[in-house]
Write a protein that holds these residues in place. Sequence first.
Motif, PDB file in Angstrom:
ATOM      1  N   PHE A   1       0.704  -1.241  -0.181  1.00  0.00           N
ATOM      2  CA  PHE A   1      -0.081   0.185  -0.019  1.00  0.00           C
ATOM      3  C   PHE A   1       0.989   1.367  -0.084  1.00  0.00           C
ATOM      4  CE2 PHE A   1      -2.194   3.225   2.459  1.00  0.00           C
ATOM      5  CZ  PHE A   1      -3.386   3.259   1.848  1.00  0.00           C
ATOM      6  N   HIS A   2       0.686   2.140  -1.072  1.00  0.00           N
ATOM      7  CA  HIS A   2       1.664   3.342  -1.078  1.00  0.00           C
ATOM      8  C   HIS A   2       1.091   4.555  -1.627  1.00  0.00           C
ATOM      9  CE1 HIS A   2       5.715   4.975  -2.687  1.00  0.00           C
ATOM     10  NE2 HIS A   2       6.018   4.304  -1.432  1.00  0.00           N
ATOM     11  N   ASP A   3      -0.229   4.563  -0.997  1.00  0.00           N
ATOM     12  CA  ASP A   3      -0.794   5.894  -1.163  1.00  0.00           C
ATOM     13  C   ASP A   3      -0.351   6.930  -0.435  1.00  0.00           C
ATOM     14  OD1 ASP A   3      -3.265   7.002  -2.259  1.00  0.00           O
ATOM     15  OD2 ASP A   3      -4.012   7.378  -0.416  1.00  0.00           O
ATOM     16  N   LYS A   4      -0.679   8.298  -1.042  1.00  0.00           N
ATOM     17  CA  LYS A   4       0.083   9.393  -0.425  1.00  0.00           C
ATOM     18  C   LYS A   4      -1.048  10.364  -0.305  1.00  0.00           C
ATOM     19  CE  LYS A   4       4.329   7.742  -0.500  1.00  0.00           C
ATOM     20  NZ  LYS A   4       4.838   7.871  -1.821  1.00  0.00           N
ATOM     21  N   THR A   5      -2.568  10.176   0.098  1.00  0.00           N
ATOM     22  CA  THR A   5      -3.363  11.096   0.080  1.00  0.00           C
ATOM     23  C   THR A   5      -3.659  11.587   1.549  1.00  0.00           C
ATOM     24  OG1 THR A   5      -4.423  10.052  -1.725  1.00  0.00           O
ATOM     25  CG2 THR A   5      -5.795  11.452  -0.556  1.00  0.00           C
ATOM     26  N   GLY A   6      -4.147  12.856   1.709  1.00  0.00           N
ATOM     27  CA  GLY A   6      -4.493  13.301   3.289  1.00  0.00           C
ATOM     28  C   GLY A   6      -5.526  14.228   3.330  1.00  0.00           C
ATOM     29  N   ALA A   7      -6.196  14.373   4.420  1.00  0.00           N
ATOM     30  CA  ALA A   7      -7.028  15.630   4.684  1.00  0.00           C
ATOM     31  C   ALA A   7      -7.093  16.040   5.840  1.00  0.00           C
ATOM     32  CB  ALA A   7      -8.469  14.772   4.347  1.00  0.00           C
ATOM     33  N   PHE A   8      -7.179  17.442   5.986  1.00  0.00           N
ATOM     34  CA  PHE A   8      -7.118  17.864   7.314  1.00  0.00           C
ATOM     35  C   PHE A   8      -8.565  18.745   7.432  1.00  0.00           C
ATOM     36  CE2 PHE A   8      -2.750  18.019   6.553  1.00  0.00           C
ATOM     37  CZ  PHE A   8      -2.006  17.794   7.862  1.00  0.00           C
ATOM     38  N   GLY A   9      -9.124  18.818   8.736  1.00  0.00           N
ATOM     39  CA  GLY A   9     -10.357  19.446   8.953  1.00  0.00           C
ATOM     40  C   GLY A   9     -10.262  20.203  10.047  1.00  0.00           C
ATOM     41  N   ASP A  10     -11.045  21.389  10.107  1.00  0.00           N
ATOM     42  CA  ASP A  10     -11.012  22.366  11.126  1.00  0.00           C
ATOM     43  C   ASP A  10     -12.410  22.414  11.846  1.00  0.00           C
ATOM     44  OD1 ASP A  10     -12.744  24.133   9.953  1.00  0.00           O
ATOM     45  OD2 ASP A  10     -11.297  25.599   9.326  1.00  0.00           O
ATOM     46  N   SER A  11     -12.625  23.041  12.819  1.00  0.00           N
ATOM     47  CA  SER A  11     -13.932  22.933  13.606  1.00  0.00           C
ATOM     48  C   SER A  11     -14.947  23.521  13.061  1.00  0.00           C
ATOM     49  CB  SER A  11     -13.540  23.672  15.103  1.00  0.00           C
ATOM     50  OG  SER A  11     -13.228  24.864  14.966  1.00  0.00           O
ATOM     51  N   SER A  12     -14.875  24.435  11.985  1.00  0.00           N
ATOM     52  CA  SER A  12     -15.944  25.064  11.338  1.00  0.00           C
ATOM     53  C   SER A  12     -16.179  24.215  10.008  1.00  0.00           C
ATOM     54  CB  SER A  12     -15.121  26.582  10.890  1.00  0.00           C
ATOM     55  OG  SER A  12     -15.057  27.464  11.964  1.00  0.00           O
ATOM     56  N   GLY A  13     -15.748  23.256   9.767  1.00  0.00           N
ATOM     57  CA  GLY A  13     -16.209  22.400   8.744  1.00  0.00           C
ATOM     58  C   GLY A  13     -15.567  22.532   7.494  1.00  0.00           C
ATOM     59  N   HIS A  14     -14.296  23.164   7.406  1.00  0.00           N
ATOM     60  CA  HIS A  14     -13.401  23.364   6.144  1.00  0.00           C
ATOM     61  C   HIS A  14     -12.559  22.311   6.164  1.00  0.00           C
ATOM     62  CE1 HIS A  14     -14.417  27.429   7.396  1.00  0.00           C
ATOM     63  NE2 HIS A  14     -14.953  27.612   6.106  1.00  0.00           N
ATOM     64  N   THR A  15     -12.343  21.914   4.872  1.00  0.00           N
ATOM     65  CA  THR A  15     -11.416  20.819   4.712  1.00  0.00           C
ATOM     66  C   THR A  15     -10.179  21.182   3.603  1.00  0.00           C
ATOM     67  OG1 THR A  15     -13.179  19.237   5.030  1.00  0.00           O
ATOM     68  CG2 THR A  15     -11.133  18.247   3.952  1.00  0.00           C
ATOM     69  N   VAL A  16      -9.162  20.752   3.927  1.00  0.00           N
ATOM     70  CA  VAL A  16      -8.125  20.625   2.931  1.00  0.00           C
ATOM     71  C   VAL A  16      -7.399  19.274   2.552  1.00  0.00           C
ATOM     72  CG1 VAL A  16      -5.478  21.485   2.624  1.00  0.00           C
ATOM     73  CG2 VAL A  16      -7.170  23.148   3.876  1.00  0.00           C
ATOM     74  N   THR A  17      -7.564  19.045   1.493  1.00  0.00           N
ATOM     75  CA  THR A  17      -6.831  17.653   1.015  1.00  0.00           C
ATOM     76  C   THR A  17      -5.699  17.947   0.099  1.00  0.00           C
ATOM     77  OG1 THR A  17      -8.200  17.412  -1.036  1.00  0.00           O
ATOM     78  CG2 THR A  17      -9.266  16.498   0.972  1.00  0.00           C
ATOM     79  N   PHE A  18      -4.716  16.873   0.151  1.00  0.00           N
ATOM     80  CA  PHE A  18      -3.692  16.966  -0.736  1.00  0.00           C
ATOM     81  C   PHE A  18      -3.142  15.580  -1.207  1.00  0.00           C
ATOM     82  CE2 PHE A  18      -2.345  16.161   3.775  1.00  0.00           C
ATOM     83  CZ  PHE A  18      -1.429  15.252   3.596  1.00  0.00           C
ATOM     84  N   ARG A  19      -2.461  15.678  -2.205  1.00  0.00           N
ATOM     85  CA  ARG A  19      -1.880  14.626  -2.748  1.00  0.00           C
ATOM     86  C   ARG A  19      -0.344  14.903  -3.158  1.00  0.00           C
ATOM     87  NH1 ARG A  19      -6.211  11.112  -6.031  1.00  0.00           N
ATOM     88  NH2 ARG A  19      -6.798   9.794  -4.451  1.00  0.00           N
ATOM     89  N   GLY A  20       0.582  13.923  -2.917  1.00  0.00           N
ATOM     90  CA  GLY A  20       1.891  14.307  -3.229  1.00  0.00           C
ATOM     91  C   GLY A  20       2.777  13.008  -2.877  1.00  0.00           C
ATOM     92  N   SER A  21       4.168  13.262  -3.017  1.00  0.00           N
ATOM     93  CA  SER A  21       5.024  12.218  -2.986  1.00  0.00           C
ATOM     94  C   SER A  21       5.446  12.015  -1.579  1.00  0.00           C
ATOM     95  CB  SER A  21       6.190  12.679  -3.839  1.00  0.00           C
ATOM     96  OG  SER A  21       6.841  13.657  -3.222  1.00  0.00           O
ATOM     97  N   ALA A  22       4.969  12.878  -0.611  1.00  0.00           N
ATOM     98  CA  ALA A  22       5.573  12.685   1.115  1.00  0.00           C
ATOM     99  C   ALA A  22       5.103  11.416   1.432  1.00  0.00           C
ATOM    100  CB  ALA A  22       5.627  13.929   1.796  1.00  0.00           C
ATOM    101  N   ASN A  23       5.845  10.592   2.296  1.00  0.00           N
ATOM    102  CA  ASN A  23       5.173   9.642   3.279  1.00  0.00           C
ATOM    103  C   ASN A  23       5.037  10.351   4.572  1.00  0.00           C
ATOM    104  OD1 ASN A  23       5.117   6.876   2.080  1.00  0.00           O
ATOM    105  ND2 ASN A  23       7.207   7.636   1.513  1.00  0.00           N
ATOM    106  N   GLU A  24       4.382   9.606   5.365  1.00  0.00           N
ATOM    107  CA  GLU A  24       4.166  10.194   6.759  1.00  0.00           C
ATOM    108  C   GLU A  24       5.472   9.921   7.626  1.00  0.00           C
ATOM    109  OE1 GLU A  24       1.655  12.487   9.236  1.00  0.00           O
ATOM    110  OE2 GLU A  24       1.534  12.131   7.345  1.00  0.00           O
ATOM    111  N   THR A  25       6.570  10.501   7.321  1.00  0.00           N
ATOM    112  CA  THR A  25       7.863  10.116   7.897  1.00  0.00           C
ATOM    113  C   THR A  25       8.596  11.638   8.094  1.00  0.00           C
ATOM    114  OG1 THR A  25       8.902  10.161   6.014  1.00  0.00           O
ATOM    115  CG2 THR A  25       8.040   7.788   6.995  1.00  0.00           C
TER     116      THR A  25
END
Length: 193
Positions: free
Chosen positions: A131-155
């Motif tokens: 499994f080598h996915d690189k997708t992520g999502a951040f959410g805030d308390s107001s319901g806004h979301t930022v998603t990202f895709r890229g080459s970085a691992n969680e390291t």
Amino acid sequence: MLTTAGIQKEYIPFTEHSAEIFFSSVLGKSVFYRRGSGYFSSAVLSLFTLQFLDFAKRRGKIEIICSNQLAIDDFEVLESSEKLSEYGVLEQIKILDEDELTRDPLQFFGTLIKFGILDFKIAQYQKGGIFHDKTGAFGDSSGHTVTFRGSANETYMGWSDEGNFETLETFCSWKQEDETRVENHVRYLDKLW
């Protein structure tokens, strides 16, 4: 709120808009973080110690899905997570925050798991690779979301300006041109989870 984080469309090394800058700014304004990553290392926690502490104090929630390619130390923390100390989460985080000697990423990793701030799943890819996915999502308390895709691992090496050459593209739920992409990424991560 994420809308005040100054999020760029792209993050590229050796510019004022690097992956490390992105992660630091959005984690500091989020209460939810879900991530698919090929690799995970608790060393990433040492890169953003203050942001993770603040996130934990806000009772944020992190959900990581990664391959089975873990460092032995990280694996052992996951195995023993039910045996960790019985401190209340805010007390434990306060101790880690105040005591330089206990800022060990492995200990912090275990604490976040123990108190439900970090939930962790291992993805086993059945077709011979990992499994080598690189997708992520951040959410805030107001319901806004930022998603990202890229080459970085969680390291550490994936997010640090001193690490690998990593690029990211970002998408913001409050920008009309990104709405569909954000919705698709969130649905995708929900299905993975």
